[in-house]
Design a protein around this motif. Structure first.
Motif, mmCIF file in Angstrom:
data_model
loop_
_atom_site.group_PDB
_atom_site.id
_atom_site.type_symbol
_atom_site.label_atom_id
_atom_site.label_comp_id
_atom_site.label_asym_id
_atom_site.label_seq_id
_atom_site.Cartn_x
_atom_site.Cartn_y
_atom_site.Cartn_z
ATOM 1 N N ASP A 30 0.814 -1.211 0.000
ATOM 2 C CA ASP A 30 0.000 0.000 0.000
ATOM 3 C C ASP A 30 0.851 1.265 0.000
ATOM 4 O OD1 ASP A 30 -2.146 -1.661 0.115
ATOM 5 O OD2 ASP A 30 -2.505 -1.417 2.257
ATOM 6 N N ASN A 31 2.100 1.143 0.419
ATOM 7 C CA ASN A 31 2.965 2.323 0.515
ATOM 8 C C ASN A 31 3.758 2.568 -0.756
ATOM 9 O OD1 ASN A 31 4.158 -0.135 1.149
ATOM 10 N ND2 ASN A 31 5.781 0.784 2.372
ATOM 11 N N VAL A 32 3.439 1.855 -1.836
ATOM 12 C CA VAL A 32 4.119 2.059 -3.114
ATOM 13 C C VAL A 32 3.093 2.496 -4.148
ATOM 14 C CG1 VAL A 32 5.543 1.017 -4.919
ATOM 15 C CG2 VAL A 32 5.790 0.248 -2.549
ATOM 16 N N ASP A 33 3.409 3.534 -4.926
ATOM 17 C CA ASP A 33 2.535 3.974 -6.013
ATOM 18 C C ASP A 33 2.801 3.059 -7.211
ATOM 19 O OD1 ASP A 33 1.298 5.249 -8.185
ATOM 20 O OD2 ASP A 33 1.531 7.224 -7.267
ATOM 21 N N LEU A 34 1.980 1.994 -7.323
ATOM 22 C CA LEU A 34 2.211 0.993 -8.367
ATOM 23 C C LEU A 34 2.077 1.568 -9.763
ATOM 24 C CD1 LEU A 34 0.436 -2.230 -7.060
ATOM 25 C CD2 LEU A 34 2.870 -1.816 -7.285
ATOM 26 N N GLN A 35 1.087 2.423 -9.965
ATOM 27 C CA GLN A 35 0.879 3.000 -11.288
ATOM 28 C C GLN A 35 2.089 3.824 -11.708
ATOM 29 O OE1 GLN A 35 -1.544 2.401 -13.455
ATOM 30 N NE2 GLN A 35 -0.544 3.738 -14.946
ATOM 31 N N ALA A 36 2.577 4.644 -10.788
ATOM 32 C CA ALA A 36 3.739 5.480 -11.104
ATOM 33 C C ALA A 36 4.969 4.616 -11.346
ATOM 34 C CB ALA A 36 3.999 6.472 -9.972
ATOM 35 N N ALA A 37 5.118 3.547 -10.587
ATOM 36 C CA ALA A 37 6.263 2.654 -10.772
ATOM 37 C C ALA A 37 6.212 1.994 -12.139
ATOM 38 C CB ALA A 37 6.279 1.592 -9.671
ATOM 39 N N THR A 38 5.037 1.549 -12.551
ATOM 40 C CA THR A 38 4.899 0.918 -13.862
ATOM 41 C C THR A 38 5.201 1.918 -14.964
ATOM 42 O OG1 THR A 38 3.254 -0.616 -12.995
ATOM 43 C CG2 THR A 38 3.325 -0.345 -15.368
ATOM 44 N N GLU A 39 4.669 3.127 -14.823
ATOM 45 C CA GLU A 39 4.931 4.164 -15.823
ATOM 46 C C GLU A 39 6.415 4.467 -15.931
ATOM 47 O OE1 GLU A 39 2.597 7.524 -14.790
ATOM 48 O OE2 GLU A 39 0.677 6.459 -14.946
ATOM 49 N N ALA A 40 7.123 4.370 -14.799
ATOM 50 C CA ALA A 40 8.553 4.667 -14.791
ATOM 51 C C ALA A 40 9.398 3.465 -15.205
ATOM 52 C CB ALA A 40 8.972 5.138 -13.400
ATOM 53 N N GLY A 41 8.741 2.324 -15.500
ATOM 54 C CA GLY A 41 9.482 1.129 -15.861
ATOM 55 C C GLY A 41 10.196 0.505 -14.685
ATOM 56 N N CYS A 42 9.705 0.765 -13.482
ATOM 57 C CA CYS A 42 10.338 0.254 -12.268
ATOM 58 C C CYS A 42 9.551 -0.947 -11.760
ATOM 59 C CB CYS A 42 10.370 1.350 -11.202
ATOM 60 S SG CYS A 42 11.053 0.828 -9.621
ATOM 61 N N LEU A 43 10.230 -2.069 -11.614
ATOM 62 C CA LEU A 43 9.592 -3.282 -11.128
ATOM 63 C C LEU A 43 9.422 -3.205 -9.614
ATOM 64 C CD1 LEU A 43 8.657 -6.018 -12.385
ATOM 65 C CD2 LEU A 43 10.823 -6.966 -11.580
ATOM 66 N N VAL A 44 8.259 -3.656 -9.109
ATOM 67 C CA VAL A 44 8.008 -3.718 -7.674
ATOM 68 C C VAL A 44 7.849 -5.192 -7.290
ATOM 69 C CG1 VAL A 44 6.489 -3.028 -5.779
ATOM 70 C CG2 VAL A 44 6.846 -1.488 -7.723
ATOM 71 N N VAL A 45 8.644 -5.638 -6.328
ATOM 72 C CA VAL A 45 8.576 -7.031 -5.871
ATOM 73 C C VAL A 45 8.318 -7.041 -4.374
ATOM 74 C CG1 VAL A 45 10.072 -7.947 -7.686
ATOM 75 C CG2 VAL A 45 11.093 -7.124 -5.568
ATOM 76 N N ASN A 46 7.674 -8.132 -3.898
ATOM 77 C CA ASN A 46 7.446 -8.269 -2.465
ATOM 78 C C ASN A 46 7.883 -9.654 -2.000
ATOM 79 O OD1 ASN A 46 5.373 -9.889 -3.436
ATOM 80 N ND2 ASN A 46 3.761 -8.910 -2.239
ATOM 81 N N ALA A 47 7.658 -9.955 -0.729
ATOM 82 C CA ALA A 47 8.056 -11.238 -0.140
ATOM 83 C C ALA A 47 6.829 -11.859 0.510
ATOM 84 C CB ALA A 47 9.167 -11.023 0.880
ATOM 85 N N PRO A 48 6.012 -12.577 -0.267
ATOM 86 C CA PRO A 48 4.707 -13.011 0.237
ATOM 87 C C PRO A 48 4.675 -14.320 1.007
ATOM 88 C CG PRO A 48 4.907 -13.559 -2.075
ATOM 89 C CD PRO A 48 6.192 -12.865 -1.693
ATOM 90 N N THR A 49 5.765 -15.080 1.035
ATOM 91 C CA THR A 49 5.668 -16.428 1.602
ATOM 92 C C THR A 49 6.446 -16.634 2.896
ATOM 93 O OG1 THR A 49 7.539 -17.235 0.282
ATOM 94 C CG2 THR A 49 5.359 -17.379 -0.712
ATOM 95 N N ALA A 50 7.489 -15.821 3.147
ATOM 96 C CA ALA A 50 8.400 -16.124 4.248
ATOM 97 C C ALA A 50 7.752 -16.027 5.620
ATOM 98 C CB ALA A 50 9.621 -15.199 4.189
ATOM 99 N N ASN A 51 6.699 -15.233 5.763
ATOM 100 C CA ASN A 51 6.091 -15.081 7.093
ATOM 101 C C ASN A 51 4.824 -15.921 7.268
ATOM 102 O OD1 ASN A 51 4.254 -13.685 5.552
ATOM 103 N ND2 ASN A 51 4.878 -11.664 6.278
ATOM 104 N N THR A 52 4.572 -16.839 6.346
ATOM 105 C CA THR A 52 3.358 -17.657 6.413
ATOM 106 C C THR A 52 3.281 -18.461 7.708
ATOM 107 O OG1 THR A 52 3.195 -17.833 4.008
ATOM 108 C CG2 THR A 52 2.098 -19.539 5.308
ATOM 109 N N VAL A 53 4.342 -19.180 8.019
ATOM 110 C CA VAL A 53 4.346 -20.033 9.209
ATOM 111 C C VAL A 53 4.233 -19.193 10.473
ATOM 112 C CG1 VAL A 53 5.755 -21.604 10.584
ATOM 113 C CG2 VAL A 53 5.557 -21.951 8.120
ATOM 114 N N ALA A 54 4.925 -18.053 10.492
ATOM 115 C CA ALA A 54 4.856 -17.190 11.675
ATOM 116 C C ALA A 54 3.426 -16.732 11.937
ATOM 117 C CB ALA A 54 5.771 -15.980 11.493
ATOM 118 N N ALA A 55 2.713 -16.332 10.877
ATOM 119 C CA ALA A 55 1.332 -15.884 11.043
ATOM 120 C C ALA A 55 0.439 -17.028 11.520
ATOM 121 C CB ALA A 55 0.806 -15.310 9.733
ATOM 122 N N ALA A 56 0.656 -18.223 10.957
ATOM 123 C CA ALA A 56 -0.143 -19.378 11.367
ATOM 124 C C ALA A 56 0.118 -19.728 12.831
ATOM 125 C CB ALA A 56 0.167 -20.571 10.464
#
Length: 498
Positions: A30-56
């Motif tokens: 939510d803290n990244v302007d995805l539209q602006a990043a795409t327009e600028a040709g800047c890739l946005v990546v995240n880390a969606p799996t590493a905290n799965t077990v911790a949350a469970a």
């Protein structure tokens, strides 16, 4: 970057094209302007799996803590009170746990709850049933899950469909003395309604790690309630999870800098202007057909088989359908998930959700046609539908669309031919074919100030079954839809957000 760091359009523009990748060490972006990043040709990546077990694990910790009154007994003892009789708990073994949202975290909670001897049921409109069975959980409807559960653990994303889905009405359908755990998103619970349910005894206790507003107000009735256990959004806060997230995001950023497009990318890569210009209306059509199809699925049936059929006069080598397939996936997944789908991660996302997406090309005999596509068909197999009129003769949910004058149109629903623009929202009515139906429905919508943009009727044969497709600018209220359903000739209807 952490959640507190804001990557705005100003930041991206200041990079002047030199900023190539933004890495979010976690899931939410939510803290990244995805539209602006795409327009600028800047890739946005995240880390969606590493905290799965911790949350469970945190969900299980809250479950056990609440069942045995750990936090309340701890506070009492530290205050000099020895109250063994007051804090008699309940056993978990043999109890029914309903897991609402059977994704990565929800399925891990299920595994651990089975180890505690609990009977596990789950609700997730689009989770594969075989995945649940392998863990030992039974997929059921939303209504059945909340009615049967002794404990309810929330693991669903916050979307328009899930916002405040736990409210006075849903609490009223639960067992008296139910227990609630939430390590998902605070907004899925109507917090005022939860306080009322706690005060009445309908909900025995609640254990919450997340809140609608974080941090919550110091005088929050929910936080201060004697039957509520709270933690300050600690779901991913373990040493191991933090290290895992750091490694996962470092690998994603490193791969992006080397030119490898990771499956955790959350914004679409740049598409050549000439290709995008030609395919733009078909990209929109593909997404809308996917979004329309998924809303026709009965929630508990799940989605496995998806087939996309392209009718085109072009040579197969002259039509790259990867972007169109990605947009169909996007339309199916995003309305019911917090996942961002694009050309980079579409196939990965579909595979993770147990969906098999097949493609077929049908040659169109007009060799002189300039348009790249004549039509796109989306077919969902082995599913139940909440709108029977969308079921084809073969038993699948089928929707077909085409681009007319640059605008996506719906042209087929099940066995019925229609012609309605896919702008705004859509109401589908299946009725007995008889005079005056357009006027009756139109008058109901007009009296409620709902603007009708398009209206089309398709039928199997004169005087038999017909479908009315109505494009509307606004979402009609519940009473308006009930009035449409009350028309004697109307056999079923559905409202679809596009």
């Amino acid at each position: 970057m952490s959640p507190g760091t804001k990557v705005t359009r100003e930041v991206l523009e200041a990079g002047r094209g030199r900023l190539r990748v933004v890495g979010r060490a976690g899931v939410g972006i939510d803290n990244v302007d995805l539209q602006a990043a795409t327009e600028a040709g800047c890739l946005v990546v995240n880390a969606p799996t590493a905290n799965t077990v911790a949350a469970a694990e945190h969900g299980i910790a809250l479950l056990a803590c609440m069942a045995r009154n750990v936090s309340q007994a701890d506070a009492a003892l530290k205050a000099g009170k020895w109250q063994r009789a007051k804090y008699v708990g309940v056993s978990l073994v043999g109890k029914t746990l309903a897991i609402m949202g059977f994704g990565k975290v929800g399925s891990e909670v299920a595994r651990r709850a089975k180890g505690l001897g609990m009977h596990v049921i789950a609700h997730d409109p689009y989770a594969p049933a075989d995945k649940a069975r392998a863990i030992g959980a039974e997929l059921v409807s939303f209504e059945e899950a909340i009615a049967k559960a002794d404990f309810i653990s929330l693991h669903m994303p916050l979307t328009p469909a899930t916002s405040k889905v736990f409210n006075d009405e849903s609490f009223g359908k639960m067992k008296t003395g139910v227990w609630i755990i939430n390590v998902a998103r605070g907004g899925v619970i109507d917090e005022d309604a939860l306080v009322r349910a706690l005060d009445s005894g309908k909900v025995a206790q609640a254990a919450l790690d997340v809140f609608t507003v974080e941090p919550p107000a110091k005088d929050s009735k929910l936080v201060l309630h004697e039957n509520v256990t709270v933690t300050p959004h600690l779901g991913a806060s373990t040493v191991e999870a933090q290290e895992g997230v750091a490694i996962e995001i470092a690998e994603a950023v490193g791969g992006a800098l080397r030119g490898a497009l990771a499956a955790t990318a959350v914004n679409a890569p740049m598409v050549p202007a000439e290709v995008l210009s030609e395919l733009a209306p078909y990209v929109s059509l593909a997404e809308k057909l996917g979004r329309l199809a998924v809303q026709l699925v009965a929630g508990e049936s799940g989605i496995k088989g998806v087939k996309v059929v392209y009718t085109s006069a072009r040579d197969p080598d002259d039509l790259d359908t990867r972007l169109l397939r990605a947009m169909v996936t996007k339309g199916i997944v995003e309305p019911v998930s917090s996942t961002f789908v694009n050309l980079v991660n579409a196939d990965y996302t579909a595979k993770q959700r147990g969906m098999r997406i097949a493609e077929e090309r049908v040659s169109h005999d007009n060799a002189a046609a300039e348009a790249p596509l004549e039509s796109i068909q989306v077919r969902l197999s082995h599913v139940q539908s909440k709108f029977a009129g969308a079921i084809s003769d073969g038993g699948d949910i089928v929707v077909v669309g085409r681009v007319k004058y640059g605008v996506p149109h719906l042209t087929v629903v099940g066995p019925y031919e229609v012609d309605v623009s896919l702008e705004g929202n859509l109401i589908l009515c299946r009725q007995i074919d008889q005079p005056g139906m357009i006027g009756k429905v139109g008058n109901i919508l007009g009296r409620r100030n709902v603007n009708v943009s398009f209206m089309s009727v398709g039928r199997t044969s004169r005087g038999k079954q017909a479908i009315m497709a109505i494009g509307v600018d606004e979402e009609p209220d519940k009473k308006t839809l009930e009035k449409i359903g009350a028309i004697p000739a109307v056999e079923e209807f559905v409202f679809l957000e596009l």
